[in-house]
Motif scaffolding. Sequence first.
Motif, mmCIF file in Angstrom:
data_model
loop_
_atom_site.group_PDB
_atom_site.id
_atom_site.type_symbol
_atom_site.label_atom_id
_atom_site.label_comp_id
_atom_site.label_asym_id
_atom_site.label_seq_id
_atom_site.Cartn_x
_atom_site.Cartn_y
_atom_site.Cartn_z
ATOM 1 N N ALA A 33 0.826 -1.206 0.000
ATOM 2 C CA ALA A 33 0.000 0.000 0.000
ATOM 3 C C ALA A 33 0.861 1.257 0.000
ATOM 4 C CB ALA A 33 -0.937 -0.010 1.212
ATOM 5 N N GLU A 34 1.949 1.239 0.749
ATOM 6 C CA GLU A 34 2.858 2.384 0.774
ATOM 7 C C GLU A 34 3.481 2.621 -0.593
ATOM 8 O OE1 GLU A 34 4.445 2.414 5.391
ATOM 9 O OE2 GLU A 34 5.368 1.047 3.953
ATOM 10 N N ALA A 35 3.876 1.533 -1.268
ATOM 11 C CA ALA A 35 4.461 1.671 -2.610
ATOM 12 C C ALA A 35 3.432 2.231 -3.584
ATOM 13 C CB ALA A 35 4.982 0.321 -3.090
ATOM 14 N N ALA A 36 2.198 1.707 -3.542
ATOM 15 C CA ALA A 36 1.148 2.202 -4.433
ATOM 16 C C ALA A 36 0.837 3.666 -4.146
ATOM 17 C CB ALA A 36 -0.103 1.343 -4.270
ATOM 18 N N ALA A 69 -11.035 -2.655 10.012
ATOM 19 C CA ALA A 69 -9.794 -2.803 10.771
ATOM 20 C C ALA A 69 -8.579 -2.658 9.861
ATOM 21 C CB ALA A 69 -9.770 -4.153 11.479
ATOM 22 N N THR A 70 -8.656 -3.278 8.679
ATOM 23 C CA THR A 70 -7.524 -3.249 7.757
ATOM 24 C C THR A 70 -7.251 -1.836 7.266
ATOM 25 O OG1 THR A 70 -8.081 -5.496 7.047
ATOM 26 C CG2 THR A 70 -6.598 -4.232 5.633
ATOM 27 N N PHE A 71 -8.285 -1.134 6.855
ATOM 28 C CA PHE A 71 -8.101 0.221 6.344
ATOM 29 C C PHE A 71 -7.707 1.202 7.453
ATOM 30 C CE2 PHE A 71 -10.906 -0.402 2.348
ATOM 31 C CZ PHE A 71 -9.790 -0.761 1.625
ATOM 32 N N GLY A 72 -8.144 0.942 8.679
ATOM 33 C CA GLY A 72 -7.703 1.789 9.770
ATOM 34 C C GLY A 72 -6.192 1.746 9.923
ATOM 35 N N PHE A 73 -5.617 0.554 9.768
ATOM 36 C CA PHE A 73 -4.161 0.402 9.831
ATOM 37 C C PHE A 73 -3.497 1.040 8.627
ATOM 38 C CE2 PHE A 73 -0.147 -1.781 9.218
ATOM 39 C CZ PHE A 73 0.365 -1.879 10.501
ATOM 40 N N LEU A 74 -4.022 0.759 7.434
ATOM 41 C CA LEU A 74 -3.395 1.277 6.216
ATOM 42 C C LEU A 74 -3.514 2.798 6.113
ATOM 43 C CD1 LEU A 74 -4.396 -1.414 3.559
ATOM 44 C CD2 LEU A 74 -2.288 -1.243 4.913
ATOM 45 N N ALA A 75 -4.556 3.360 6.700
ATOM 46 C CA ALA A 75 -4.704 4.815 6.675
ATOM 47 C C ALA A 75 -3.526 5.499 7.357
ATOM 48 C CB ALA A 75 -6.014 5.221 7.350
ATOM 49 N N TYR A 270 6.279 -7.339 -5.834
ATOM 50 C CA TYR A 270 5.033 -6.622 -6.118
ATOM 51 C C TYR A 270 5.299 -5.126 -6.284
ATOM 52 C CZ TYR A 270 -0.067 -6.044 -5.968
ATOM 53 O OH TYR A 270 -1.375 -5.791 -6.286
ATOM 54 N N GLY A 271 6.138 -4.570 -5.380
ATOM 55 C CA GLY A 271 6.486 -3.163 -5.502
ATOM 56 C C GLY A 271 7.200 -2.850 -6.806
ATOM 57 N N GLU A 272 8.086 -3.753 -7.234
ATOM 58 C CA GLU A 272 8.780 -3.567 -8.514
ATOM 59 C C GLU A 272 7.788 -3.616 -9.674
ATOM 60 O OE1 GLU A 272 11.636 -6.681 -8.602
ATOM 61 O OE2 GLU A 272 12.767 -5.928 -6.868
#
Length: 289
Positions: A33-36, A69-75, A270-272
């Motif tokens: 998510a950080e790479a995207a 829960a997942t998006f709370g972390f990724l946010a 995946y990031g590459e």
Amino acid sequence: MQIGIVTPVLIQHPAVRADWEVGAGIDEVAAIAEAADRLGYHHVTCSEHVAVPVSVAVERGGTYWDPLATFGFLAARTRRIRLVTQVLVLGYHHPLEIAKRYGTLDRVSGGRLTLGLGVGSLREEFELLGAPFEGRGARADDALRALRAALSRPRPEYHGEYYDFADVVIEPHTQQPRVPFWIGGRTARSLRRAIELGDGWVPFGLGLPELADLLAKAPVPVGMEVVLSAGRPLDPGGSPDRAARALTGLRDAGATVASASIAAADAAHYGEQLEALKELALSLGIDFS
């Protein structure tokens, strides 16, 4: 056309999951998510199933991370990328429940929520949750209207066929004055629902000719998103020509947003692949700004 990603790991469908996803966790998801986010992709996704019967999980898979829960972390790990529920099943929730919980998510993410919403089709799960399966389409339409009335307002009011509320306080509520609703489905009815009550349409399980036929019969209004899947995972590093054909095919079919799965050997790869896909998309005139 913009490009978002179907987040790996969070759904593990037996037919499409990669081997590395089985043992991966939130750290790998967050790195992707950080790479995207850094590269300028439009969105990441997370779907919803609460309790999948074992007999159904054999075909559909049983791993579905909870979106809230997942998006709370990724946010907390991202800055600009949109967080798309693809999709929440309307019949599993009261509209005020969605308004409070996901309104809070919109606030903590800085206004990055897109609510992908669907009617639902898994009768067994409806029954497990005690939610009515028959008449779910009409109930979902009323839920969409009630949810629109409840989001972005501290004191919402709505009086409908299935939902009725007033004299209540929803705090915190969304940061966005209008949270986009992307309506999932694969029928002409789902497209009409999206045109009438949503801001985008997210079809699934349809080929491009079928999609083109549906869109020709019900032209979408200006500004409405048409979110089309790129199909089987794209491999921009190994098969750039096929990836290019997939993207141009979606654009020619009328997609305003492409939702892509990515072929990868692990999270680092995946990031590459995200970098390679961005370079390819830019060469096709697809804007990442």
